[in-house]
Write a protein that holds these residues in place. Sequence first.
Motif, PDB file in Angstrom:
ATOM      1  N   ILE A 169       0.820  -1.212   0.000  1.00 38.97           N
ATOM      2  CA  ILE A 169       0.000   0.000   0.000  1.00 38.97           C
ATOM      3  C   ILE A 169       0.856   1.264   0.000  1.00 38.97           C
ATOM      4  CG2 ILE A 169      -0.197   0.335   2.511  1.00 38.97           C
ATOM      5  CD1 ILE A 169      -3.172   0.384   0.090  1.00 38.97           C
ATOM      6  N   SER A 170       2.128   1.144   0.384  1.00 40.55           N
ATOM      7  CA  SER A 170       3.047   2.274   0.418  1.00 40.55           C
ATOM      8  C   SER A 170       3.747   2.414  -0.929  1.00 40.55           C
ATOM      9  CB  SER A 170       4.094   2.069   1.518  1.00 40.55           C
ATOM     10  OG  SER A 170       5.231   2.889   1.306  1.00 40.55           O
ATOM     11  N   PRO A 171       4.026   3.652  -1.384  1.00 42.77           N
ATOM     12  CA  PRO A 171       4.747   3.829  -2.648  1.00 42.77           C
ATOM     13  C   PRO A 171       6.222   3.469  -2.558  1.00 42.77           C
ATOM     14  CG  PRO A 171       4.369   5.958  -1.624  1.00 42.77           C
ATOM     15  CD  PRO A 171       3.616   4.952  -0.807  1.00 42.77           C
ATOM     16  N   SER A 172       6.731   3.201  -1.356  1.00 38.30           N
ATOM     17  CA  SER A 172       8.137   2.837  -1.173  1.00 38.30           C
ATOM     18  C   SER A 172       8.257   1.321  -1.197  1.00 38.30           C
ATOM     19  CB  SER A 172       8.662   3.395   0.152  1.00 38.30           C
ATOM     20  OG  SER A 172      10.033   3.135   0.302  1.00 38.30           O
ATOM     21  N   PHE A 173       8.882   0.762  -2.247  1.00 31.30           N
ATOM     22  CA  PHE A 173       8.947  -0.696  -2.395  1.00 31.30           C
ATOM     23  C   PHE A 173       9.613  -1.391  -1.206  1.00 31.30           C
ATOM     24  CE2 PHE A 173      11.125  -4.558  -4.019  1.00 31.30           C
ATOM     25  CZ  PHE A 173       9.984  -5.329  -4.195  1.00 31.30           C
ATOM     26  N   PRO A 174      10.659  -0.834  -0.582  1.00 28.03           N
ATOM     27  CA  PRO A 174      11.226  -1.531   0.574  1.00 28.03           C
ATOM     28  C   PRO A 174      10.211  -1.821   1.676  1.00 28.03           C
ATOM     29  CG  PRO A 174      12.770   0.128  -0.196  1.00 28.03           C
ATOM     30  CD  PRO A 174      11.493   0.334  -0.969  1.00 28.03           C
TER      31      PRO A 174
END
Length: 471
Positions: A169-174
């Motif tokens: 759900i977060s735009p940060s893949f990590p």
Amino acid sequence: MPSTELASVFGSGGADTEGTVRRLNAMQHSLEDLAVSSRQIAAEIDAIAPSWFGPVADAHAELHSKASRAAEMLGNADIAARLVPDMVGISGGRSYFLAIQTPSEARATGGLLGAFAIVDARNGRVSTPTLGQNAELENPRVRQVNLGSEFNDLYTWTHAYTDNRNNNISPSFPDAARIWIANWKHQTGQLLDGAIAIDPIALSYVLDVTGPVTLPDGEKITADNVVPITLSTSYERFAGDNAERKAYLQTIAKATVEQISNTTASTGALLEALGHGVSDRRIMIYSTRPEEQELLESTDLGHQLPDSMASLADVTIGNVAGNKIDYYLKREISYAADACTGETRGSTVTVKLTNTLTDLSLPKYVIGSMGAPSADLPLGTNFANVQFTLTKGANVLDLTVNGGPEFYWEGSLQGHPVAVTQVRIPAGKSVEVKLRLNEPTSAHGDVQVPIQPLVDTPTVNVDVPTCGDEK
């Protein structure tokens, strides 16, 4: 990435994976020296004052272009030499979580986790001992990793830790990678070395090189049909049998992975295809080893939020209705800012979302609202969560939808202010979401407008003067 040139490093013939990786490993120090030298030469050429004399100016421009391209190519080769050998098991076996995303149901990193595999890498050779559907992933009762108070405050309502439908759900893949790795360890006890994500559009680039795959019943999956089949027509074909559809898609995934693993296609052509997927932000990689992750984050593979003060407008869409209607979504994004006067300047981020759906006879699984029945959506409505992740230090002034005020909420993610709203887009209609904010003029560095990898290729317009000192 000018990947065809890299073929001269890897060898231009058929893919000999282990031999390729060992050659790359042996050339690591030479490539590092060449990368440093090429950057120095490009900088020296860049520092030469331009000439007023046409032929000299043209020659300088051509030389600058070639030097910059060479520096980029050798820089990529240097990073590959430092990353690839260890990551594909030359110094010891590695295992990774592979997520196959479904961008017809949008999530911040691209799409719903539709299928997954465990990828083993040994001595430069890759295999997939485990390949499964998302339903085979167990959702833990409690979170298995803690991504911090900002993440928790922003996404608690989505159950991001404990519902694999919202792990990304977060735009940060990590963020997604760490959740997948932790949840897999909870489910199986296996500690993975990282995570990879890809989607059918990136796979189509690779199939264009490797050739079509043939399913057990003789059906051929090609570069031209893999996207419409996996993201659209399979839902019509198996409208009454979701389990059969998932089994069919898993058969395609298995055949495609085997085709890629065993291909004898040109290394250079494969690199070009993969480079296309990376530049489209459709392939992303995370490593649990900090030194490798730092290198990954210096490339387009990292897909992380920038740890900088640069001007940022990262607009991501999330599917709220639990359908596959984002196959029909078209985006237009614009980011405009005032001049660099005073301590802050006014900026506007605008996203126009168009629901191009015309056929309301499609299955409800595609255009209904099974994931949000209480919303009472008319058939064919796109119910979208719209998140704006912004420049550090920015302050949101207001948000409007089609010119009128709309409810939104604010938070932060890795130091970046965030504003979120939800909109309903009827079939054949458009909605315009406009966010006004004040940004610090101390922001420095190149303006960043990352593009979420969905089905469409959005129109993007940026009119943002660069402020602050370059650092």
